[in-house]
Design an enzyme around this catalytic site. Structure first.
Site, PDB file in Angstrom:
ATOM      1  N   ASP A  93       0.914  -1.175  -0.014  1.00  0.00           N
ATOM      2  CA  ASP A  93      -0.112  -0.023   0.072  1.00  0.00           C
ATOM      3  C   ASP A  93       1.040   1.174   0.027  1.00  0.00           C
ATOM      4  O   ASP A  93       1.874   1.303   0.770  1.00  0.00           O
ATOM      5  CB  ASP A  93      -0.953   0.157   1.113  1.00  0.00           C
ATOM      6  N   LYS A 155      -7.722   2.877  -3.304  1.00  0.00           N
ATOM      7  CA  LYS A 155      -7.803   2.668  -2.057  1.00  0.00           C
ATOM      8  C   LYS A 155      -8.318   4.038  -1.710  1.00  0.00           C
ATOM      9  O   LYS A 155      -7.645   5.130  -1.944  1.00  0.00           O
ATOM     10  CB  LYS A 155      -6.610   2.385  -1.214  1.00  0.00           C
ATOM     11  N   LYS A 184      -9.979  -1.149  -2.774  1.00  0.00           N
ATOM     12  CA  LYS A 184      -9.778  -1.421  -1.207  1.00  0.00           C
ATOM     13  C   LYS A 184     -10.312  -0.263  -0.247  1.00  0.00           C
ATOM     14  O   LYS A 184     -10.258   0.946  -0.752  1.00  0.00           O
ATOM     15  CB  LYS A 184      -8.399  -1.493  -1.019  1.00  0.00           C
TER      16      LYS A 184
END
Length: 232
Positions: A93, A155, A184
């Site tokens: 991430d 995300k 996400k």
């Protein structure tokens, strides 16, 4: 498939702390294996040990780069990605330099992301877009530049300090994500109801530090319904 296992397979169980001890790490690993979460999300210093501990369990090893500020040098971020890959990370991430985007420095924003994607190779990179900090136009540019740079997941945000993940945000990301790019959800996710709603809205993955708490919330109801002491 039970409700608990369905939720668990979407959850990336997260442990981020400046006082992360070996005891806390072991407990986190035990929870990830017990509940069969999608991944254990941990700081880079613990990736190598986590890879060894999770070998053969089916739980993936995930880490992050430049959380929470995103202000490392771009070269430093790329170098960290190479180190994480060498240690066995399976997902990354990334916190981009949002200040670049807000300053209109789109090329710098793009290169910051592309350097990590290139260094990560086959390891998928998820971009922390920080949607609550962006205007509608900035959101569109952040997404377009991230996709062009090669990220594999969009995300909504890095965590609850930026904003609570909402189904509306996830539906938006699902709508704009091209084929092959996942979504996400992250930020203030503490209940099974939130996880269900986010998955229904289109989240492939859900990041939360409350994974074990969420499982304990779901499992008692299943045990009661089945009469079993351990239906999971």
């Amino acid at each position: 498939m039970t409700e608990a296992s369905n939720l668990a397979q979407h959850i990336q169980h997260t442990l981020i702390s400046n006082v992360l001890t070996e005891t806390l790490w072991k407990r986190h690993i035990d929870e990830c294996v017990k509940y069969q979460f999608h991944a254990a999300m941990l700081p880079g210093a613990w990736v190598k040990e986590t890879k060894r501990a999770l070998e053969g369990t089916g739980v993936r090893v995930a880490s992050f780069i430049d959380f929470a500020c995103g202000t490392m040098t771009s070269a430093g971020k790329a170098d960290e990605a190479r180190n994480l890959v060498a240690d066995g990370v399976e997902e990354i991430d990334l916190m981009p330099n949002v200040g670049f985007l807000l300053s209109g420095m789109e090329q710098e924003y793009f290169e910051d992301i592309r350097g990590v994607v290139g260094a990560a190779g086959d390891v998928p990179v998820k971009i922390m877009l920080e949607l609550p900090l962006l205007s509608p136009g900035q959101r569109d540019r952040a997404i377009a530049l991230s996709i062009e740079a090669g990220v594999r997941y969009l995300k909504n945000a890095s965590g609850g300090a930026v904003g609570i993940a909402t189904p509306d945000e996830i539906r938006f990301l699902r709508r704009v994500a091209p084929p092959g790019v996942g979504v996400k959800a992250s930020g203030g996710i503490k209940t099974a109801r939130q996880v269900r709603d986010l998955i229904e809205a289109g989240a492939d993955l859900v990041g939360t530090s409350s994974g074990a708490k969420i499982m304990r919330e779901v499992l008692p109801r299943q045990r009661s319904a089945t009469g079993s002491k351990d239906s999971y």
